[in-house]
Design a protein around this motif. Sequence first.
Motif, PDB file in Angstrom:
ATOM      1  N   GLN A   1       0.831  -1.204   0.000  1.00  0.00           N
ATOM      2  CA  GLN A   1       0.000   0.000   0.000  1.00  0.00           C
ATOM      3  C   GLN A   1       0.868   1.258   0.000  1.00  0.00           C
ATOM      4  OE1 GLN A   1      -3.671   0.181  -0.044  1.00  0.00           O
ATOM      5  NE2 GLN A   1      -2.849   2.105  -0.814  1.00  0.00           N
ATOM      6  N   GLN A   2       1.926   1.223   0.791  1.00  0.00           N
ATOM      7  CA  GLN A   2       2.849   2.359   0.863  1.00  0.00           C
ATOM      8  C   GLN A   2       3.497   2.623  -0.506  1.00  0.00           C
ATOM      9  OE1 GLN A   2       6.472   1.676   3.225  1.00  0.00           O
ATOM     10  NE2 GLN A   2       5.874   3.464   4.434  1.00  0.00           N
ATOM     11  N   LEU A   3       3.940   1.572  -1.159  1.00  0.00           N
ATOM     12  CA  LEU A   3       4.551   1.725  -2.480  1.00  0.00           C
ATOM     13  C   LEU A   3       3.543   2.255  -3.497  1.00  0.00           C
ATOM     14  CD1 LEU A   3       6.689  -1.541  -2.537  1.00  0.00           C
ATOM     15  CD2 LEU A   3       7.587   0.792  -2.610  1.00  0.00           C
ATOM     16  N   ILE A   4       2.328   1.700  -3.464  1.00  0.00           N
ATOM     17  CA  ILE A   4       1.277   2.136  -4.385  1.00  0.00           C
ATOM     18  C   ILE A   4       0.985   3.623  -4.166  1.00  0.00           C
ATOM     19  CG2 ILE A   4      -1.173   1.869  -5.009  1.00  0.00           C
ATOM     20  CD1 ILE A   4       0.627  -0.497  -5.935  1.00  0.00           C
ATOM     21  N   ASN A   5       0.918   4.039  -2.910  1.00  0.00           N
ATOM     22  CA  ASN A   5       0.696   5.457  -2.608  1.00  0.00           C
ATOM     23  C   ASN A   5       1.812   6.320  -3.199  1.00  0.00           C
ATOM     24  OD1 ASN A   5      -1.585   4.688  -1.180  1.00  0.00           O
ATOM     25  ND2 ASN A   5      -0.662   5.003   0.832  1.00  0.00           N
ATOM     26  N   GLN A   6       3.058   5.848  -3.065  1.00  0.00           N
ATOM     27  CA  GLN A   6       4.197   6.591  -3.617  1.00  0.00           C
ATOM     28  C   GLN A   6       4.090   6.718  -5.136  1.00  0.00           C
ATOM     29  OE1 GLN A   6       7.777   4.598  -2.357  1.00  0.00           O
ATOM     30  NE2 GLN A   6       7.407   5.038  -0.199  1.00  0.00           N
ATOM     31  N   GLY A   7       3.441   5.745  -5.765  1.00  0.00           N
ATOM     32  CA  GLY A   7       3.279   5.765  -7.215  1.00  0.00           C
ATOM     33  C   GLY A   7       2.035   6.499  -7.678  1.00  0.00           C
ATOM     34  N   GLY A   8       1.419   7.262  -6.774  1.00  0.00           N
ATOM     35  CA  GLY A   8       0.223   8.005  -7.157  1.00  0.00           C
ATOM     36  C   GLY A   8      -0.974   7.111  -7.404  1.00  0.00           C
TER      37      GLY A   8
END
Length: 182
Positions: free
Chosen positions: A90-97
Motif C-alpha cells: 500500500q505504501q509503495l502504491i501510494n508513492q506511485g500516485g
Amino acid sequence: MIHFHKLIPIALVASLAGCNLFSGQNTYPVRRVSDGDTIAVTQGDKTNVTVRFACIDAPEVPHSKKEKNSQKLLDKNQFNWGIKAQSRVQQLINQGGDRVVLNITDTDRYGRQIAEVRLPNGTFVQENLVREGLALVNRPYLRYCPSKEIIEQAESDAKKNSRGVWIDPQFVPPWDYRRIKK
C-alpha cells in the motif's frame, strides 16, 4: 532483456522532469491492495481486474473473523508478516500516485492476471518486497517472471542480511502455511 535496475538513473531524471517513464496504455489505477501479492486495478473500460504478483509469494493475511481472532502462534506469525507485506505494498502504491504499470505474463486458474508490477517511476514492487524480506521467491512459477534474476538476487540479499522473515526462526513459508491449514 531489459534490466530495470539499470534504468533507475533514467527514471530519476524522468521523475524530476515531471514525466512518467512508463506512462502509456499499460498504466492502471489501483482500486485496492488485497494482500502482499495481490491488487485490484481498473481497466480503461472501468472493469476491475485482480492482479496476482508474478515471481513471489507473500505471507497470508487473515480473511475471516475466525482467522483475525486466532490465538494460534502459527496464524499470528503468518498474519503479522502478511499485514506488514500488505502495508508495504500500500505504501509503495501510494508513492506511485495509486497507479501501476503491469507486465502481464499469464492468467491463473482463478482468472487473476499474473503480472510484474512497477510504479510509474520504474520501481519494481516485487523486488522491493523480496529485498525487504516481506515476500519469498515463488520458484515453481518463475517461468512467469521475465525479471527472475532480479527477484532471485533480491532474495539472496534479504537472506544474507537477515531482513524481514529471514530473521524470524518461527516463520513458515506461505505455501507451507496454506498446506498445513488445509
